[in-house]
Structures are given as structure tokens and as C-alpha cells.
Design an enzyme around this catalytic site. Structure first.
Site, mmCIF file in Angstrom:
data_model
loop_
_atom_site.group_PDB
_atom_site.id
_atom_site.type_symbol
_atom_site.label_atom_id
_atom_site.label_comp_id
_atom_site.label_asym_id
_atom_site.label_seq_id
_atom_site.Cartn_x
_atom_site.Cartn_y
_atom_site.Cartn_z
ATOM 1 N N VAL A 285 56.556 33.376 -1.749
ATOM 2 C CA VAL A 285 56.034 33.029 -3.076
ATOM 3 C C VAL A 285 54.997 31.916 -2.943
ATOM 4 O O VAL A 285 53.948 31.919 -3.585
ATOM 5 C CB VAL A 285 57.178 32.596 -4.022
ATOM 6 C CG1 VAL A 285 56.626 31.976 -5.303
ATOM 7 C CG2 VAL A 285 58.058 33.782 -4.360
ATOM 8 N N ILE A 288 51.613 33.147 -1.277
ATOM 9 C CA ILE A 288 50.781 34.036 -2.098
ATOM 10 C C ILE A 288 50.118 33.229 -3.223
ATOM 11 O O ILE A 288 50.805 32.562 -3.995
ATOM 12 C CB ILE A 288 51.634 35.166 -2.712
ATOM 13 C CG1 ILE A 288 52.176 36.033 -1.582
ATOM 14 C CG2 ILE A 288 50.812 35.998 -3.675
ATOM 15 C CD1 ILE A 288 53.230 36.998 -2.017
ATOM 16 N N GLU A 290 49.438 33.262 -6.260
ATOM 17 C CA GLU A 290 49.632 34.076 -7.470
ATOM 18 C C GLU A 290 48.829 33.534 -8.659
ATOM 19 O O GLU A 290 48.534 34.252 -9.596
ATOM 20 C CB GLU A 290 51.123 34.213 -7.820
ATOM 21 C CG GLU A 290 51.839 32.945 -8.255
ATOM 22 C CD GLU A 290 52.213 32.034 -7.091
ATOM 23 O OE1 GLU A 290 52.187 32.517 -5.946
ATOM 24 O OE2 GLU A 290 52.491 30.851 -7.327
ATOM 25 N N ASP A 332 9.764 36.592 -20.884
ATOM 26 C CA ASP A 332 8.726 36.757 -21.911
ATOM 27 C C ASP A 332 7.982 35.444 -22.039
ATOM 28 O O ASP A 332 8.499 34.402 -21.667
ATOM 29 C CB ASP A 332 9.386 36.989 -23.280
ATOM 30 C CG ASP A 332 9.906 38.385 -23.436
ATOM 31 O OD1 ASP A 332 9.587 39.212 -22.584
ATOM 32 O OD2 ASP A 332 10.635 38.629 -24.407
ATOM 33 N N ASP A 638 13.341 41.430 -26.208
ATOM 34 C CA ASP A 638 13.822 41.305 -27.588
ATOM 35 C C ASP A 638 13.752 42.607 -28.384
ATOM 36 O O ASP A 638 14.483 42.804 -29.325
ATOM 37 C CB ASP A 638 13.072 40.190 -28.329
ATOM 38 C CG ASP A 638 11.562 40.291 -28.156
ATOM 39 O OD1 ASP A 638 11.093 41.353 -27.721
ATOM 40 O OD2 ASP A 638 10.857 39.308 -28.463
ATOM 41 N N ASP A 642 13.005 47.355 -25.069
ATOM 42 C CA ASP A 642 13.323 46.530 -23.902
ATOM 43 C C ASP A 642 14.721 46.853 -23.377
ATOM 44 O O ASP A 642 15.072 46.471 -22.263
ATOM 45 C CB ASP A 642 13.288 45.033 -24.267
ATOM 46 C CG ASP A 642 11.870 44.534 -24.485
ATOM 47 O OD1 ASP A 642 10.951 45.129 -23.887
ATOM 48 O OD2 ASP A 642 11.672 43.562 -25.231
ATOM 49 N N ASN A 704 48.018 26.166 1.935
ATOM 50 C CA ASN A 704 49.107 27.100 2.256
ATOM 51 C C ASN A 704 49.162 27.347 3.752
ATOM 52 O O ASN A 704 50.252 27.397 4.353
ATOM 53 C CB ASN A 704 48.895 28.424 1.521
ATOM 54 C CG ASN A 704 49.180 28.292 0.037
ATOM 55 O OD1 ASN A 704 49.627 27.236 -0.417
ATOM 56 N ND2 ASN A 704 48.911 29.334 -0.719
ATOM 57 N N ASN A 732 54.431 24.439 -4.159
ATOM 58 C CA ASN A 732 53.626 25.540 -4.686
ATOM 59 C C ASN A 732 53.261 25.299 -6.152
ATOM 60 O O ASN A 732 52.123 25.488 -6.568
ATOM 61 C CB ASN A 732 54.444 26.828 -4.541
ATOM 62 C CG ASN A 732 53.686 28.034 -5.044
ATOM 63 O OD1 ASN A 732 52.543 28.222 -4.671
ATOM 64 N ND2 ASN A 732 54.311 28.825 -5.893
ATOM 65 N N ASP A 736 49.384 24.890 -6.164
ATOM 66 C CA ASP A 736 48.728 26.128 -6.607
ATOM 67 C C ASP A 736 48.545 26.139 -8.113
ATOM 68 O O ASP A 736 47.659 26.800 -8.634
ATOM 69 C CB ASP A 736 49.553 27.366 -6.208
ATOM 70 C CG ASP A 736 49.531 27.586 -4.711
ATOM 71 O OD1 ASP A 736 49.212 26.610 -4.002
ATOM 72 O OD2 ASP A 736 49.843 28.699 -4.263
HETATM 73 P P1 ATP Z 1 5.880 38.256 -25.199
HETATM 74 O O1 ATP Z 1 5.894 39.634 -24.649
HETATM 75 O O2 ATP Z 1 5.698 37.230 -24.183
HETATM 76 O O3 ATP Z 1 6.967 37.978 -26.158
HETATM 77 P P2 ATP Z 1 3.853 38.833 -27.179
HETATM 78 O O4 ATP Z 1 4.270 38.260 -28.491
HETATM 79 O O5 ATP Z 1 2.414 38.786 -26.843
HETATM 80 O O6 ATP Z 1 4.514 38.110 -25.995
HETATM 81 P P3 ATP Z 1 4.486 41.362 -28.237
HETATM 82 O O7 ATP Z 1 5.305 40.844 -29.351
HETATM 83 O O8 ATP Z 1 4.875 42.589 -27.516
HETATM 84 O O9 ATP Z 1 4.332 40.313 -27.107
HETATM 85 O O10 ATP Z 1 3.028 41.546 -28.820
HETATM 86 C C1 ATP Z 1 2.035 42.195 -28.085
HETATM 87 C C2 ATP Z 1 0.706 41.925 -28.719
HETATM 88 O O11 ATP Z 1 0.654 42.503 -30.030
HETATM 89 C C3 ATP Z 1 0.420 40.448 -28.929
HETATM 90 O O12 ATP Z 1 -0.171 39.871 -27.805
HETATM 91 C C4 ATP Z 1 -0.525 40.469 -30.108
HETATM 92 O O13 ATP Z 1 -1.851 40.690 -29.668
HETATM 93 C C5 ATP Z 1 -0.070 41.669 -30.905
HETATM 94 N N1 ATP Z 1 0.798 41.278 -32.017
HETATM 95 C C6 ATP Z 1 1.871 40.488 -31.968
HETATM 96 N N2 ATP Z 1 2.450 40.354 -33.173
HETATM 97 C C7 ATP Z 1 1.724 41.085 -34.031
HETATM 98 C C8 ATP Z 1 1.804 41.387 -35.437
HETATM 99 N N3 ATP Z 1 2.758 40.900 -36.203
HETATM 100 N N4 ATP Z 1 0.880 42.203 -35.964
HETATM 101 C C9 ATP Z 1 -0.086 42.718 -35.196
HETATM 102 N N5 ATP Z 1 -0.224 42.491 -33.895
HETATM 103 C C10 ATP Z 1 0.648 41.689 -33.305
#
Ligand code: ATP
Length: 898
Positions: A285, A288, A290, A332, A638, A642, A704, A732, A736
């Protein structure tokens, strides 16, 4: 209120559905919602039954060795050895209670984490839009659903704006389904055809909508399918699995050693077979480990709680271990490395660049031309046009809070609205005058959004997005006396202006428009021959804390790669400022990736520091390439698209604030502040957790091993059996149980981010680790045995005195060994003794009990101890401390880190 109409929900109109549910389009009142929650229960699917304290306690005894020990002790009790047998029971029960508390605490910590990671839903209550935990949705609630949401319940649509939903989880259909609001004829049509209903568990891939909740929890279509019940079983991490295996291997070795040693003892020292058997079981015991699974779970869970404090939410426990091994972080840019506080600095219209002053989202500020403020009313009509159209194609709103001006919605759009207000445009009025009749929502893939408006001059389409994407759809450019053709000269002049902006880290968003026929549909294909109204250039400053965090990553052997949707030049300018990249050759764009073969990409990812204008599918290729080459990669994201890259990455990281439900669900970790620094903090915690598990493992196994080696030495030198079963079980329990947990709570050893990431293939116990376990074990055994040998042969003490001294020395040697293992690679003398209060308390408690067992009659009998003089205590302490010295010398001379 009727709970279900005669017909199915899809076959009646949305207003009939509202009536049937006693609901209103403005939402339920809070009181009504509370009543319904009481009546219908939480909007949850059945989860795994929680284990009660009692059942956990019972499970502590479901161990063959413990059962054998209890049975043997009972026989021994019947045969008259009351004190020893009862002591065995007491220790076994104490150990079980400790184990129960450990397991219960680990379970509770995991439960708390699960709750924190649970999703929320947007609903209308009392006419107000609010967020509530999805579990609190009730039938009759009005839910608002947008792109990226996970549908939280079954919902009958009242409004649908380009709403598309992926229903593969429910219907197997892989293509997104377009949703609408009209009633559908026919009662028993398949779920996939009920296009005015949204189903729990599916995800919104486009558009937005509003609807009334018709089913929650088990009453949803998802809930009805038993096989789809959430998998709430706590997954074992690879480390836990490995340690389980290690535990069972040690178990077999332990039983063999215990049987052999007890046989020896029986033949050499005599006694009954039952005594020898109990002794063997007690030793098994003790050997081990445990407590291992529970201590590992606690170590992981407490580490995860520390991460929560540092704003990283772990969704999958195995991620904790992997985090410590991460050597590439793909992040990003917008909002993660930068503040995501967009401020427009330049507006380009009518071949003129205007400057904009002011800060943040405050509408106080001016449009400036050639150093002079542009007066209200005297502004260039093209400038007014680009800002007005920009506002029409935006959803963000400005609001004045206690902390000043802020925005509701997307920062890029917020910046446009702010600048329009600086140009004295009444943004609310123009939206009312030109109502939006259609829209194509923004996605990272397309990098633009478009809206259609009913204006006094007819139907107008506005397009807003990344400069080169919008430019690619324009054939004309706005000028004071009407649109002009976009000649190559004009285009190249515009391009060079934009290049200058981008090189200064400005994000350029262009706005274009055109008039269309009233009946014409707004589609992506229709976005051609547009008129470029102009563009805005905005700054998004890096977060101050990111630069040092990137430097920390470098020291810690972690590469940072910026992966952004932004323009190459803008991205490079920021990467340079943050010291992620220093040369343009380290920057690749989405179109470069597109053209690359797999082997070219494999070379590029090793060189790249920035990937710009990246679409989500490129992220997947990049992460695959990195992982294929043996990297342990973290990847942030995001958007809905993605999700595959987040799932694929060793550590998928979603954004807590801006992230969609779909990305969060695919991720291993969620950053509650969207900040890059949090990833680095989580990696540090990951490394600390792994190191602490390693520490207590080395402490436990070396201790141990030391106990067993000491007993073997005693036998080899023909001395009497030095430990009683009660002593063995007690050691133990203290070591332990209490001390091992205390070690797992040790704060991070300094310099943890100055080392390279560990190699995953290496496992938790390296060859060096094994060497340390064995040598520390030998050190413990040698000092303990030396004291025993000297007291028998040189000082000729009574057998009981010598055996008590053996027990004391072993206790101290193992306690000193715990100090040694508070740090693996740095000197134990550098760690503050009070830096680990649980260790200090457990050690004091342990020593106090040991002292009592040498003084108090009944305990003396139970343990087989006698009173020991102060000199004896000093000898035990002195000899035990040698183990600490030995461990320190070992650390000094061994070059390899553990
Ligand atoms: P990351 O990828 O680092 O978050 P990001 O904001 O540039 O950066 P996206 O959100 O994919 O990435 O946007 C891509 C592109 O689209 C931007 O660089 C911008 O030129 C354009 N964009 C972002 N937001 C808008 C919006 N609300 N309306 C129109 N065009 C947009």
C-alpha cells in the site's frame, strides 16, 4: 398557456406561435421568465450524475489491497492485537477521508470550470436586449440569433435576415440551410425541411434572425436524440493516462517486493504468517502511489483555476499539459496584439487626403485640411458622401458611458460613425432617411460587407471593406461633378496613397456605391462596376503589454507568428513595432499561401513571422504544416470558419469577447480578455503545473524507493525488521497524502520562461528524472540505514529504540527530501520556506504526531515506538538533513535540467 399547439410549430404562423406560447415580440417579463424556468426547468441536457461525497468515500475502499489490508487487520484484531489493528483501521480511514476530500475538491474545481465555459444567449426581456446563460432560456423567450451563434434552444423564427444554419449535427446535411419565417404546410415533414425553425446545437453560418423559443432542454429535437447527449464524461488527460499506467506498473513491482521482503522477515525474524502478511500488504500500500491520480487532477484543476484568474479559460483539461510544451503561437492581430480601438486618422475623398483629430470614440474632433479645421457646412461633398455611405453600411452605435464614449458593435464601424459625427453628420437621421432593405453581412473570407438602401433617388447598394477587395469591384471614382472613370493613372495615384497609409500601420477601409433597380436582389455577384466613394485609414495601436510578452516568448523558446486578415504592409508595420518581424522577407500573404505547394509552405512556415490577408482556410493549412514538422502550435481565432484550424491546432485559442460561439466550442482555451499576453500567462501556468506534477512525482517515488532500499539494507546486514505496518502506513499517509499535495501547490520556480519548451515525446519522467529518483532514494536509504546500523552495532541500543530511531530518521530524511523537491533545477535554499504554507503546516503536523507516538503510551504500542532522547532526535534530524545536501549537490553537478 398552451404548451404545444395542435399542429407542429413549423406549420403555424409566427404570430400564432407567439399566441400559443403566451409570448410577445417584446419578450417575456423577468417575473414570467422566472416562473417558466421553475415550470419547465433549465435549458440543459441531462448531465452526468455528480458523485456525492459518500460515494467518493466508498470508492476509496474499492481497492483490492485496502480490502485485503482491512480483512487481515480484522483477523489480527480477533487474534488479540487490538491496538495495532485499530491503528491500521484509523490510518486507512484517515487516508480514505483525505483521498475523498482530494477527489471531491478536484471534481468541484472541474465543475466550476465547466460552468464558467457555458454559453450565453441574447434575449429580449421587458423589451430590453440582454444576455442570459443559455441554461436560463424558457419557452416563450424571444431570442436574437446572429452569425457565429450556436443555437441555444429550439426556436420558431419571427424575423430572418439572410439566416443560414449548419445543421449537420442534427440532420447530417453538410450544406448550410437557408431559413425563413413563413409557415410550412404538412405536419410530419423531416427536420431538415422545417426551415422556419432553428434547432438547438446547430450553428449559424450567416445572417441574423429573431424568434420565439418553442422548446428547451430535453424538449428540443437535439435533446430527444439520446445518442447526441452531451459527452460530459471528464476526459482523462494523456498525462493522467500515463500516470495511471505508471501506477499499475509500480503496483505489480510493489506487491512482488512486499511479498519477497515479508517472506525474508518471516524466516529471519520469525512471528506469525498473518503478521508477515499484514506487513507485506502495508508495504505494498505504501509503495503504490495511490494518491497519484487525485493529486494530478488537483494539480491540473488548481492550475486551471489560476489560469482563470489570469483570464484564460481552459475548456479541455489535456490542454493544460500541452500548453507547457507550446513552441509556436500563431496569433491574430486585431484585438489580440492590438487594442482594437480603431481611430480614423485620414479620410480620402475627391483626390484629397483629409486629416482627422480627436481620440477614441468621442465624436469631439475635427476634419482638417492643410492644417485648417474644415468648418461645418463647408465640407467637401465627396468627403460627406464617403462618411455617410460608410455609416449606412455600419451597425455600430456610439454611446456615452460613465467612463466616456464607447461603441456598441464592431470597432472598425465604430470608427467610421465617430468620424462621421466629427464631420457633423447626423448619423441617426441618415439611417432613418435611407432605410436598409437588404444586406450581405461581413465575413473574414470576403473581407467586405454590403447593404441595400431605399433612398429618395432609388435603391442604392453600398459596399465597404478591405481596400483592394473593394477597389477590385470598382470601375468609377466619385468626383464633385459626378462619377469619373477609374483610369490607370487615378488608380495608381490612389494605390500609392494607400501604400503610404498601410506602411504607417493604418488599416484602410474603402467605401463604394451604385444605384440598382428596385427589384434587383443584393448578391455577391451583383457587386461589380461600383463607384469608389473614397476610403478611411484608421490606426489600431498595439497593446502596451504585448511587446514585453513577445520578448518573454523569445526567451522561452516560443516563436510568435502573426496571422491576420489585414493588409501586408499594415501587418508588417505593426509586427516590426512589436519585434515579431524585422524583415519583409518574413511576411507572406494569403495569395502567396494559395500558390504554395505543401513543401513550399513547409519551408515558409519555418521562416514566416507574419501571414497577412489570410482567409480562415489558410490558417488550417498553416497549422497543419507546423504540426507536421513536430511543432506544438497554439492558434487563435474568432470566426465560424476558424473552427477547423482551432480544432486542428495543439491548442486552439478562441476570443472570449469577440469570438463566435462556434469558435469557442472548437477551442481548447478561451481568452476572456482577447489579449495575447493571456496566452503567454497560460503557457507559463501550463509549464508550472507540469513541473509541479514532476516535483511531487520525484518526491513521492524517491521517498518510497528510499523506504524499500532501507529495509533491504537492513535485511542484507542481518538486522531486525525495522518498520511496523502501522509505521509504514503512517509514513504513507503523511508523505503520499499531505506532503505530496503541498508540493503540487508550490509556486512557480523562477526562470520557468527562460527555458526552452519541453519535448512532448519525452514523457514526465526523463532518464535524468529516473536517475534523480534512484539516487535520492539511495540517499534516504543510506542515512536511515546508517543510523539504524550504528545504533544496533556501535551504540548497542535496545531493538525497539533502534527501530524507533530508524522510523524517525526515515521521516526526517523524507521531509528534507520534500524541501529538496520544491525546486527541480534551482537551489532549494533559494525558495522561501514560508513560500509554501501547506508544506510547512503538513510537516509540523507530521512531526508533532511522530513526537506523540514516542511519548504517549497507547500510540507507542500502536506504532511500536519508544521514547527517544533529545540526542536521538538530533541524530535523526541531522542525518535526514544530509538528504537535502545530497540533493543540492546533485542539482549543482548535473548539467541536464529535468
Ligand atoms: P485579425 O485577423 O488579426 O483579427 P482583421 O480584423 O484584419 O485582423 P478580419 O476581421 O478577418 O481580420 O478582417 C479582414 C479585413 O476585412 C480587415 O483587414 C478589413 O480590411 C476588413 N474589415 C474588417 N472589418 C470590417 C467591417 N466591419 N466591414 C468591412 N470590412 C471590414
Amino acid at each position: 398557456m398552451e404548451e404545444k399547439p395542435q399542429k407542429e410549430w413549423h406549420s403555424i404562423s409566427s404570430s400564432d406561435t407567439l399566441n400559443a406560447l403566451g409570448a410577445k415580440e417584446t419578450g417575456l417579463t423577468a417575473d414570467e421568465a422566472a416562473k417558466r424556468l421553475e415550470k419547465f426547468g433549465k435549458n440543459e441536457l441531462a448531465t452526468e450524475e455528480k458523485s456525492s461525497l459518500l460515494s467518493i468515500l466508498a470508492s476509496q475502499f474499492a481497492n483490492v489491497l485496502i480490502i485485503v489490508l482491512i480483512v487481515s487487520a480484522t483477523i489480527s484484531l480477533i487474534l488479540g492485537k487490538q491496538v495495532e489493528s485499530i491503528s491500521i483501521f484509523v490510518i486507512v480511514v484517515l487516508a480514505a477521508i483525505l483521498g475523498t476530500l482530494q477527489e471531491y475538491q478536484a471534481g468541484k474545481a472541474l465543475e466550476a470550470l465547466r460552468k464558467m465555459a457555458s454559453p450565453s444567449a441574447t434575449v429580449l426581456r421587458n423589451g430590453q436586449t440582454i444576455e442570459v446563460p443559455s441554461s436560463e432560456l424558457v419557452p416563450g423567450d424571444i431570442a436574437i440569433i446572429t452569425y457565429g451563434n450556436k443555437v441555444p434552444a429550439d426556436i420558431r423564427l419571427i424575423e430572418s435576415n439572410n439566416l443560414q444554419v449548419e445543421e449537420a449535427a442534427l440532420t447530417g446535411e453538410s450544406l448550410p440551410v437557408e431559413k425563413f419565417t413563413q409557415a410550412i404546410e404538412g405536419d410530419s415533414i423531416p427536420l431538415g425541411d422545417r426551415k422556419n425553425l432553428l434547432f438547438m446545437g446547430t450553428s449559424v453560418s450567416n445572417g441574423r434572425g429573431k424568434g420565439v423559443v418553442v422548446g428547451t432542454g430535453a424538449n428540443t429535437e437535439f435533446g430527444k436524440i439520446a445518442t447526441m447527449l452531451q459527452n460530459t464524461k471528464t476526459e482523462q488527460t494523456p498525462l493522467q493516462k500515463n500516470l495511471d499506467k505508471l501506477g499499475s506498473n509500480i503496483g505489480i513491482i510493489a506487491i512482488v517486493i512486499a511479498l519477497v521482503l515479508s517472506a525474508f522477515s518471516y524466516f529471519i525474524n520469525g512471528g506469525t504468517i498473518l503478521d508477515a502478511f499484514i506487513w507485506a500488504v502495508a508495504l505494498a500500500v505504501a509503495i503504490i502511489p495511490e494518491a497519484l491520480p487525485a493529486v494530478v487532477t488537483i494539480g491540473l484543476a488548481l492550475g486551471v483555476q489560476r489560469m482563470v484568474k489570469r483570464r484564460a479559460l481552459i475548456r479541455k483539461l489535456p490542454a493544460v499539459e500541452t500548453l507547457g510544451a507550446v513552441n509556436v503561437v500563431c496569433t491574430d492581430k486585431t484585438g489580440t496584439l492590438t487594442k482594437d480601438e480603431m481611430t480614423i486618422r485620414k479620410v480620402y475623398a475627391d483626390a484629397t487626403t483629409f486629416d482627422v483629430d480627436g481620440s477614441g470614440y468621442s465624436p469631439e474632433g475635427n476634419i482638417i485640411l492643410n492644417g485648417h479645421k474644415v468648418k461645418h457646412g463647408a465640407a467637401n461633398p465627396c468627403l460627406i458622401k464617403v462618411l455617410t455611405y460608410g455609416v449606412l453600411c455600419s451597425d455600430a452605435e456610439l454611446k456615452l458611458t460613465d467612463e466616456g464614449w464607447d461603441i456598441l458593435g464592431d470597432p472598425t464601424e465604430g470608427a467610421i460613425v465617430t468620424t462621421a459625427q466629427k464631420a457633423k453628420i447626423d448619423t441617426e437621421a441618415i439611417k432613418k432617411e435611407n432605410p436598409r432593405v437588404d444586406e450581405i453581412p461581413f465575413t473574414s473570407d470576403k473581407k467586405y460587407m454590403a447593404t441595400a438602401h431605399s433612398t429618395s433617388g432609388g435603391r442604392m447598394v453600398v459596399l465597404k471593406g478591405a481596400f483592394e477587395v473593394v477597389m477590385g469591384k470598382c470601375s468609377m471614382v466619385e468626383a464633385p461633378n459626378g462619377a469619373q472613370p477609374l483610369t490607370t493613372e487615378v488608380e495608381s495615384s490612389i494605390n500609392s496613397t494607400v501604400a503610404g497609409f498601410a506602411a504607417n500601420a493604418l488599416r484602410v477601409i474603402a467605401v463604394a456605391y451604385k444605384m440598382i433597380d428596385e427589384q434587383e436582389q443584393l448578391t455577391d455577384d451583383a457587386l461589380t462596376n461600383m463607384i469608389l466613394a473614397g476610403f478611411v485609414a484608421m490606426i489600431d495601436p498595439p497593446r502596451e503589454e504585448v511587446k514585453p510578452a513577445i520578448a518573454t516568448c523569445k526567451k522561452a523558446g516560443i516563436r510568435t507568428i502573426m496571422i491576420t486578415g489585414d493588409h501586408k504592409a499594415t501587418a508588417f508595420a505593426i509586427a516590426k513595432e512589436l519585434k515579431i518581424a524585422h524583415d519583409e522577407s518574413q511576411v507572406f500573404s494569403g495569395s502567396d499561401v494559395e500558390k504554395m505547394s505543401q513543401s513550399e509552405l513547409d519551408i515558409a512556415v519555418n521562416k514566416a513571422s507574419v501571414f497577412a490577408r489570410i482567409a480562415p482556410e489558410h490558417k488550417l493549412r498553416i497549422v497543419e504544416s507546423l504540426m507536421k514538422q513536430g511543432n506544438i502550435a497554439a492558434m487563435t481565432g474568432d470566426g465560424v470558419n476558424d473552427a477547423p484550424a482551432l480544432k486542428k491546432a495543439n491548442i486552439g485559442v478562441a476570443m472570449g469577447i469577440t469570438g463566435t460561439d462556434v469558435s469557442k466550442e472548437a477551442a481548447d482555451m478561451i481568452l476572456t480578455d482577447d489579449n495575447f499576453v493571456t496566452i503567454v500567462a497560460a503557457v507559463e501556468e501550463g509549464r508550472t503545473i507540469f513541473e509541479n506534477i514532476k516535483k511531487f512525482l520525484i518526491f513521492l517515488l524517491s521517498g518510497n524507493a528510499g523506504t524499500v532500499f532501507a529495509i533491504i539494507l537492513a535485511f542484507v546486514f542481518g538486522l531486525a525488521l525495522p518498520l511496523t505496518p502501522v509505521q509504514i502506513l503512517f509514513i504513507n499517509f503523511i508523505m503520499d497524502g499531505l506532503i505530496a499535495i503541498a508540493i503540487s501547490l508550490e509556486p512557480s520556480e523562477g526562470g520557468i520562461m527562460h527555458r526552452k519548451p519541453r519535448t512532448v515525446s519525452e514523457g514526465i519522467i526523463t532518464r535524468m528524472g529516473l536517475l534523480r529518483i534512484m539516487s535520492l532514494g539511495m540517499a534516504i536509504a543510506l542515512v536511515t540505514f546508517a543510523v539504524y546500523y550504528a545504533s544496533v552495532t556501535i551504540f548497542e541500543l535496545q531493538p525497539l529504540q533502534a527501530q524507533t530511531l530508524f522510523f524517525l530518521t526515515l521521516i526526517f530524511a523524507r521531509l528534507f527530501n520534500s524541501l529538496n523537491n520544491r525546486s527541480l533545477n534551482t537551489s532549494a535554499f533559494k525558495s522561501r520556506l514560508l513560500g509554501n504554507i501547506p508544506l510547512v503546516i503538513s510537516s509540523i503536523v507530521g512531526i508533532a504526531i511522530v513526537w506523540a507516538t514516542t511519548k504517549i503510551g497507547v500510540l507507542q504500542t500502536a506504532f511500536g515506538n519508544v521514547d527517544i532522547s533529545i540526542n536521538g532526535w538530533l541524530v535523526a534530524i541531522g542525518a535526514g538533513s544530509l538528504v537535502l545536501l545530497f540533493g543540492e549537490v546533485f542539482k549543482l553537478i548535473s548539467k541536464d535540467k529535468i
